[in-house]
Design an enzyme around this catalytic site. Structure first.
Site, PDB file in Angstrom:
ATOM      1  N   LYS A   1       0.839  -1.205   0.000  1.00  0.00           N
ATOM      2  CA  LYS A   1       0.000   0.000   0.000  1.00  0.00           C
ATOM      3  C   LYS A   1       0.878   1.260   0.000  1.00  0.00           C
ATOM      4  O   LYS A   1       2.092   1.170  -0.070  1.00  0.00           O
ATOM      5  CB  LYS A   1      -0.955  -0.029   1.198  1.00  0.00           C
TER       6      LYS A   1
HETATM    7  C1  LIG Z   1      -5.571  -4.092   1.362  1.00  0.00           C
HETATM    8  C2  LIG Z   1      -7.015  -3.776   1.434  1.00  0.00           C
HETATM    9  C3  LIG Z   1      -7.783  -4.029   2.581  1.00  0.00           C
HETATM   10  C4  LIG Z   1      -7.274  -4.820   3.750  1.00  0.00           C
HETATM   11  O1  LIG Z   1      -6.120  -4.318   4.313  1.00  0.00           O
HETATM   12  P1  LIG Z   1      -5.106  -5.328   5.072  1.00  0.00           P
HETATM   13  O2  LIG Z   1      -4.169  -4.380   5.738  1.00  0.00           O
HETATM   14  O3  LIG Z   1      -4.446  -6.152   4.017  1.00  0.00           O
HETATM   15  O4  LIG Z   1      -5.908  -6.136   6.025  1.00  0.00           O
HETATM   16  C5  LIG Z   1      -9.098  -3.606   2.598  1.00  0.00           C
HETATM   17  N1  LIG Z   1      -9.650  -2.989   1.540  1.00  0.00           N
HETATM   18  C6  LIG Z   1      -8.957  -2.756   0.412  1.00  0.00           C
HETATM   19  C7  LIG Z   1      -9.618  -2.048  -0.715  1.00  0.00           C
HETATM   20  C8  LIG Z   1      -7.626  -3.162   0.309  1.00  0.00           C
HETATM   21  O5  LIG Z   1      -6.945  -2.957  -0.824  1.00  0.00           O
END
Ligand SMILES: *Cc1c(COP(=O)(O)O)cnc(C)c1O
Length: 374
Positions: free
Chosen positions: A180
């Site tokens: 991310k």
């Molecule tokens: C990555 C993601 C999540 C979940 O986040 P994690 O930190 O991996 O649990 C939720 N929603 C979206 C749109 C994502 O891309």
């Protein structure tokens, strides 16, 4: 395999983490408060509550919002399953609202048809990094007595009409997973415009413990006393992780700029290419781009995916429509429910995008795409 996303870790990041390990607080110490304050500030001056993942942040946010049996959560199907499943696990009923065919963002028209007296939360996902149309969504949620939730796992650091992500919806959730826009290893946060909701979320992620004597129902037990009014979990982020997050946050602006440069270079290259199109863009938004979405036409997505993987380029597909997952199929959701999301999925291909990519890296990906389409 050249990855589709990866973290950028500096020597300062390493040093910040090492310093915590030499100190007194590994968790629930001053850096948790500091990261929550910094995220809250970035996100429009609201209270942020950290959590152990983006999924935990969603779970905590839905719990605070009162999603549960007898309530409905409206959600787009073009997202990672956690946007929906973290509400389903609380017992809420998911109502999928279709997305815009060009942007992959939830369509306010579909939301208008989906909201009703049981709607507790209207969730939008800032797919690829573009903020959804909260100006259209908020009145629909308000009229239904529901809250808006921005799943901003892709979009932290971005703005819409000059307002930061975090200030666009009643609740905003973030993910700090390594791919991310900034990372704490695993981690996340939720940002709340309403202070009471934030406090409820805080208690949910802290086992439900109430520590304010003014609210105790068991009085005069002793100075050690704390008590539980509502069930919670331990979703606390560590000081180790928060040190990394604070260090990363200092470079979020640089990450955003480099991501935008890479997106512009891809856009220019794909503009002259047959058999591929790009993501629809919203007016007035300044995204932190998380995904670079190519749309592979003529039913060739799978073939192009396999050719690029064979050429060592780690492309991805984000995402299969949520209700295609067998857990939702078992609940009775059928294919065909959201035609735009399904058509979008059929063409979707994420090209590598992360700040450490060089222009040569981008050109190499573009060449592999052109070869795959030839
Ligand atoms: C990555 C993601 C999540 C979940 O986040 P994690 O930190 O991996 O649990 C939720 N929603 C979206 C749109 C994502 O891309």
């Amino acid at each position: 395999m050249f990855p589709y996303g990866r973290q950028s870790i500096s020597e300062e990041d390493v040093e910040a983490v090492a310093e915590v390990l030499r100190g007194d607080w590994l968790t629930t110490g001053p850096l948790v408060t500091e990261l929550e304050r910094a995220i809250g500030e970035l996100a429009g001056g609201h209270r942020a509550v950290s959590a152990t993942s983006g999924t935990a942040a969603l779970h905590m946010a839905y719990a605070a919002a009162g999603a549960g049996p007898g309530t409905e959560v409206v959600c787009p199907p073009m997202t990672f399953v956690a946007s929906a499943s973290s509400a389903s696990i609380l017992g809420a009923t998911l109502v999928f609202a279709d997305v815009d065919r060009e942007t992959g963002l939830i369509d306010p028209g579909a939301v208008e048809a989906a909201v009703g007296p049981r709607t507790r939360v209207v969730t939008a996902v800032d797919y690829a990094g573009q903020p959804a149309d909260y100006d259209a969504l908020q009145p629909l949620a308000d009229a239904a007595g529901a809250l808006t939730l921005a799943d901003a796992a892709h979009s932290v650091g971005g703005t819409s009409l000059g307002r930061p992500v975090g200030d666009l919806a009643d609740i905003t959730t973030l993910s700090f997973f390594p791919t991310k826009n900034m990372t704490t290893g695993e981690g996340g946060a939720a940002v709340f415009k309403d202070g009471d909701l934030a406090q409820r979320a805080h208690e949910f992620h802290f086992i439900g413990l109430v520590r304010d004597p003014a609210r105790f129902r068991i009085t005069d037990e002793g100075p050690w006393h704390q008590e539980v009014h509502e069930l919670g979990l331990n979703y606390r982020l560590t000081d180790i992780a928060c040190a990394l997050g604070l260090s990363q946050l200092r470079r979020l602006g640089a990450f955003k700029r480099r991501r935008a440069e890479i997106v512009a270079r891809y856009d220019a290259a794909l503009a002259g290419m047959d058999g591929v199109s790009t993501l629809g863009r919203r007016e007035g938004v300044d995204p932190t781009w998380h995904l670079y979405v190519a749309r592979i036409l003529d039913g060739r997505r799978r073939e192009v995916f396999e050719a690029m993987r064979a050429a060592g380029i780690g492309v991805q597909v984000n995402y299969i429509p949520v209700y295609w997952h067998p857990v939702y199929a078992d609940l009775g959701y059928r294919r065909g429910l959201c035609p735009n999301a399904e058509a979008f999925y059929a063409e979707q291909l994420s090209l590598p995008l992360f700040p450490a990519m060089t222009d040569d890296d981008v050109d190499r990906v573009v060449e592999a795409l052109a070869d795959a389409l030839a």
